[in-house]
Design an enzyme around this catalytic site. Structure first.
Site, PDB file in Angstrom:
ATOM      1  N   TRP A  18      57.878  47.893  27.611  1.00  0.00           N
ATOM      2  CA  TRP A  18      59.190  48.092  28.234  1.00  0.00           C
ATOM      3  C   TRP A  18      59.112  47.868  29.737  1.00  0.00           C
ATOM      4  CZ3 TRP A  18      61.694  51.330  31.766  1.00  0.00           C
ATOM      5  CH2 TRP A  18      63.082  51.491  31.618  1.00  0.00           C
ATOM      6  N   SER A  78      52.633  49.305  23.655  1.00  0.00           N
ATOM      7  CA  SER A  78      53.747  50.239  23.785  1.00  0.00           C
ATOM      8  C   SER A  78      54.952  49.755  22.975  1.00  0.00           C
ATOM      9  CB  SER A  78      54.070  50.443  25.260  1.00  0.00           C
ATOM     10  OG  SER A  78      54.938  51.524  25.453  1.00  0.00           O
ATOM     11  N   ASP A 201      47.335  59.435  29.002  1.00  0.00           N
ATOM     12  CA  ASP A 201      48.582  58.672  28.953  1.00  0.00           C
ATOM     13  C   ASP A 201      49.761  59.594  29.269  1.00  0.00           C
ATOM     14  OD1 ASP A 201      50.793  57.065  28.241  1.00  0.00           O
ATOM     15  OD2 ASP A 201      49.637  56.033  26.699  1.00  0.00           O
ATOM     16  N   HIS A 229      48.530  54.676  30.330  1.00  0.00           N
ATOM     17  CA  HIS A 229      49.342  53.876  29.415  1.00  0.00           C
ATOM     18  C   HIS A 229      49.007  52.393  29.460  1.00  0.00           C
ATOM     19  CE1 HIS A 229      52.696  53.782  26.660  1.00  0.00           C
ATOM     20  NE2 HIS A 229      53.325  52.852  27.359  1.00  0.00           N
TER      21      HIS A 229
END
Length: 249
Positions: A18, A78, A201, A229
Site C-alpha cells: 500500500w 503486505s 513490525d 514491515h
C-alpha cells in the site's frame, strides 16, 4: 496497469504494498534478473498506474495474463501479498509458489486473530479523507519501524517519489485491508507458500507468525527478530537467504 519485465528464466512476479510503487523492488530485481524473468507491477493507482484507480485482484488479471508464460513464482509484500492470495483463488494455475512478506491474511483484528485494531484502521481511513498526504507519510513511518529505521525510511521515501498515489486507490486499499479475510485462500493454496514476518513490525503483530503457522504449517513461517514491515530493506541478507530458499524449494 504498468508492468516492467526484465531478465530471462522462469517468471517471478513482485507485487508491492500500500502506498508504494514497483521501485521498492529495484535492488531485488537487479539481483534476480540474471536467473529470472522478473515481472514488477505498479498496482492500480500507484506509480505509473496512477490513472487506474480500481484496486482489486480482478483488475490485475487482464494485464498479467498477457505476460505470464506459465506457472510463476510470486512474492507479495503486505497488501501485495493479500492481492496475490486473492489471485490464487481466481487463477490457481498461475502459481508455482507464493512468498508472503509482512503479510497478514486477515489484516484487521478479529476476536480469534491478531491484527490491526478497528480504531487504527478507522483513524487511517478518516485521515486519508482529511489529510491524505500526511496520512500517507505517516504510513511510511510505520513501515520503517524496527531495526535500521532511519535507513529504511530514507529508502522508502526515495522509492515512493514526491507524489502520493491516487487517493481513491489508497482508500480502496485500506478498505480491502479492513475487510478481506484470505485465511481460507492460504489454506487452499495448492502451491507451496512461505511467510516472512518481522518481530518488530508496526503493522503486522508478531503474534501473526504463530497464527499463520497453524494455517499452513510451522515449516512455512520464518520470523526475523527486529525486522519491521520492510525486511527486504532492513535485513536484506536474511531476506535474500529466505527468498533463495523459497525459489529453490
Amino acid at each position: 496497469m504498468h508492468l516492467e519485465i526484465e531478465g530471462q528464466g522462469p517468471d517471478l512476479v513482485l507485487l508491492h504494498g500500500w502506498g508504494l510503487r514497483l521501485e521498492v523492488w529495484d535492488a531485488l530485481a537487479g539481483r534476480l534478473r540474471g536467473r529470472w524473468r522478473v515481472i514488477r507491477a505498479d498496482l492500480p493507482g500507484h506509480g505509473r498506474s496512477r490513472d487506474r484507480t480500481e484496486l482489486n485482484a480482478e483488475t490485475l488479471i487482464p494485464a498479467l495474463e498477457t505476460v505470464l508464460a506459465g506457472p510463476a513464482h510470486w512474492i507479495g509484500w503486505s497488501l501485495g501479498g493479500l492481492l496475490a492470495l486473492q489471485l490464487s483463488e481466481r487463477r490457481p494455475e498461475w502459481f508455482e509458489c507464493l512468498g508472503l512478506v509482512a503479510c497478514n491474511p486477515c489484516f484487521a483484528q478479529r476476536p480469534e486473530w491478531p491484527g490491526v485494531t478497528p480504531e487504527v484502521l478507522e483513524a487511517f481511513t478518516a485521515g486519508l479523507k482529511e489529510t491524505p498526504e500526511a496520512t500517507w507519510k505517516r504510513f511510511l513511518g510505520l513501515t520503517a519501524q524496527g531495526d535500521n529505521q532511519r535507513e529504511v525510511l530514507r529508502a522508502l521515501r526515495a522509492c515512493a517519489g514526491a507524489s502520493m498515489p491516487a487517493q481513491a486507490a489508497l482508500a480502496q486499499g485500506l478498505a480491502l485491508l479492513a475487510q478481506e479475510d484470505a485465511r481460507g485462500a492460504a489454506m487452499r493454496l495448492s502451491a507451496p507458500v512461505h511467510w516472512l514476518l518481522g518481530g518488530a513490525d508496526g503493522l503486522v503483530p508478531a503474534a501473526v507468525a504463530d497464527a499463520v503457522a497453524v494455517l499452513t504449517g510451522p515449516d512455512t513461517v520464518t520470523r526475523i527478530d527486529g525486522a519491521g514491515h520492510a525486511p527486504f530493506l532492513s535485513h536484506s541478507l536474511l531476506f535474500n537467504q529466505w527468498l533463495d530458499a523459497c525459489l529453490e524449494a
